[in-house]
Scaffold this motif. Structure first.
Motif, mmCIF file in Angstrom:
data_model
loop_
_atom_site.group_PDB
_atom_site.id
_atom_site.type_symbol
_atom_site.label_atom_id
_atom_site.label_comp_id
_atom_site.label_asym_id
_atom_site.label_seq_id
_atom_site.Cartn_x
_atom_site.Cartn_y
_atom_site.Cartn_z
ATOM 1 N N ILE A 1 0.842 -1.193 0.000
ATOM 2 C CA ILE A 1 0.000 0.000 0.000
ATOM 3 C C ILE A 1 0.881 1.247 0.000
ATOM 4 C CG2 ILE A 1 -1.879 1.214 1.174
ATOM 5 C CD1 ILE A 1 -2.404 -1.463 2.691
ATOM 6 N N ARG B 1 -2.964 -1.106 -3.289
ATOM 7 C CA ARG B 1 -3.739 0.136 -3.226
ATOM 8 C C ARG B 1 -2.756 1.304 -3.189
ATOM 9 N NH1 ARG B 1 -7.124 0.293 1.984
ATOM 10 N NH2 ARG B 1 -5.836 -1.393 2.812
ATOM 11 N N TRP C 1 1.645 -1.776 -6.306
ATOM 12 C CA TRP C 1 0.743 -1.510 -5.185
ATOM 13 C C TRP C 1 -0.572 -2.271 -5.280
ATOM 14 C CZ3 TRP C 1 4.138 0.682 -2.334
ATOM 15 C CH2 TRP C 1 5.065 1.570 -2.891
#
Length: 475
Positions: A114, A143, A141
């Protein structure tokens, strides 16, 4: 009655019992590390932090992190400005990207990755104002979140210090792609909650409050103290120019530095050289933005300590490179001198006692370190080495030298700093006797053998991987 020193030792022992639970294996975490938080500051030189010896700058939260982690005294970046450095440590490659990113490697082994804020390169202030990704790598990633902010357009006292302009007017401020943006500071009339670093930290805290079923790697990118140096007015108060002492070599120390070795901005080529007090104000603004950044680190560390992840999450703090603030009459980055290539690096692993290490380490080592902590294999293409042996034993020596690259190459050993540029010119400093790099010994006849040895060592480092060879650096 116990003496002050005895009381201090007793308090320290009690603190360590509380913070570092006992373990069957000395130096080993009492339970496996499941998660890693990587905090990356921007343009932060190691020497301004309290835990690295600065007596003026207030960094209580990073000092606290240092008190319970391993402080690396000799950590060096491989790239000397944002883009190459971040590409380097996120791929664990010296100056290419021929390895999958750290996040991709973790994701392939059932961890989440993340990003909050700037980890790969973003233009500051351009991408920060726009809230855009920059040349991010989406595959890294699970997120990702950007943290926009107004930067130099924040209400408050704006200064463009090399032009000696001070105003509250919001019109005409130096900003994205403008030539004097590097010397901008803003003492804001706000509480700082509109700034990118506050927003990034708030988002990271929200993520720590989630229920994470998979192990997580949380990379938090803070943009201060990168210019424009913006912080609420209260953060400037402790740093009046009467408290600022310029570096001893600030006025003129370029006569023995090869032309190619000069930073792009220096006193005799920029109006900042005409304003000695404004040079001190640059330090004041840098300190203020460092303290503001430190406060965000404190918010994040407090949230971690209050979360369910406190005992199985390691925290690593670093910066992409250092910064010149008038040393040698030079400013900013993209330079191979110590103030630029040396970076802060602190690693706190629950259950592992705190300490300080003089081992030479490199930012390419971050990738394998995170993988080791999270029990993920390190790809063969990674060129760094895990820092875990040093974290567990601060007397462990990881490597004999550290390599940095820009218009040539820098080789840092415990005693020497050797620089060889693309045009064959050289610099040599004896760092134990001359830590400010005042005297270039490259033309000193008594240094012939030292130079020969360092040239050979540098050649060996460059030749370890074909991608490192820059034919122009060969003698």
């Amino acid at each position: 009655m116990l003496s002050r020193s005895s009381l201090f030792c007793l308090a320290t022992a009690v603190f360590q019992v509380i913070v570092f639970p006992s373990s069957d294996a000395i130096g080993k975490p009492p339970k496996p590390i499941r998660n890693v938080i990587l905090i990356v500051s921007d343009d932060l030189k190691a020497s301004v932090l309290g835990c690295y010896g600065d007596q003026v700058c207030r960094t209580p939260h990073l000092d606290h992190l240092a008190s319970r982690g391993t402080v690396f005294e000799r950590a060096y970046c491989q790239g000397t400005w944002c883009a190459p450095s971040r590409t380097s440590f996120m791929h664990s490659r010296y100056r290419d990207s021929e390895n999958i990113t750290l996040g991709e490697q973790l994701r392939q082994h059932q961890a989440s990755s993340i990003r909050v804020g700037k980890i790969f390169h973003m233009r500051v202030p351009g991408d920060i104002i726009a809230g855009t990704d920059g040349p991010d790598i989406a595959a890294c990633w699970t997120r990702r979140y950007n943290a926009p902010g107004p930067e130099a357009h924040t209400p408050g006292e704006y200064a463009c210090l090399n032009l000696n302009i001070v105003t509250d007017d919001l019109f005409g401020r130096q900003s994205t792609r403008m030539p004097h943006r590097m010397f901008v500071s803003v003492k804001t009339t706000t509480d700082g909650t509109e700034q990118a670093d506050y927003k990034a930290t708030t988002k990271a805290i929200e993520i720590l409050q989630e229920d994470h079923r998979a192990p997580f790697f949380l990379a938090v990118g803070l943009v201060r103290p990168h210019y424009p140096m913006v912080a609420p007015n209260d953060y400037f108060h402790p740093y009046g120019i009467e408290r600022i002492e310029m570096p001893g070599n600030w006025h003129d120390d370029t006569s023995d530095i090869p032309k190619i070795g000069l930073a792009g901005t220096h006193n005799d080529r920029n109006p900042i050289g005409d304003y000695p007090d404004n040079q001190k104000r640059m330090w004041s603004a840098y300190y203020a933005s460092v303290s503001f950044m430190d406060h965000q680190v404190g918010r994040l560390l407090t949230a971690l300590e209050q979360s369910r992840y406190a005992t199985d999450t390691a925290v690593i703090f670093t910066s992409d490179h250092g910064y010149h603030l008038g040393e040698h009459g030079l400013w900013q980055k993209s330079n191979l001198h110590e103030e630029v290539v040396r970076v802060p690096l602190i690693a706190s692993v629950p259950g592992v006692p705190a300490g300080r290490s003089d081992s030479l380490v490199e930012l390419v080592d971050l990738y394998p370190t995170v993988c080791d902590l999270m029990n993920v294999p390190v790809p063969d293409a990674a060129q760094g080495t895990s820092l875990l042996p040093v974290i567990e034993d601060q007397d462990h020596e990881l490597r004999p030298d550290a390599l940095s690259l820009h218009k040539g190459a820098s080789l840092r050993t415990p005693r020497w700093h050797y620089i060889r540029y693309q045009d064959g010119s050289e610099e040599l400093y004896q760092m134990d006797a001359d830590p400010s790099e005042l005297t270039n010994l490259a033309d000193d006849e008594s240094m012939t053998k030292v130079l020969a040895d360092l040239r050979e060592r540098l050649d060996e480092r460059l030749e370890n991987d074909a991608h490192l060879i820059d034919r122009n650096t060969q003698r």
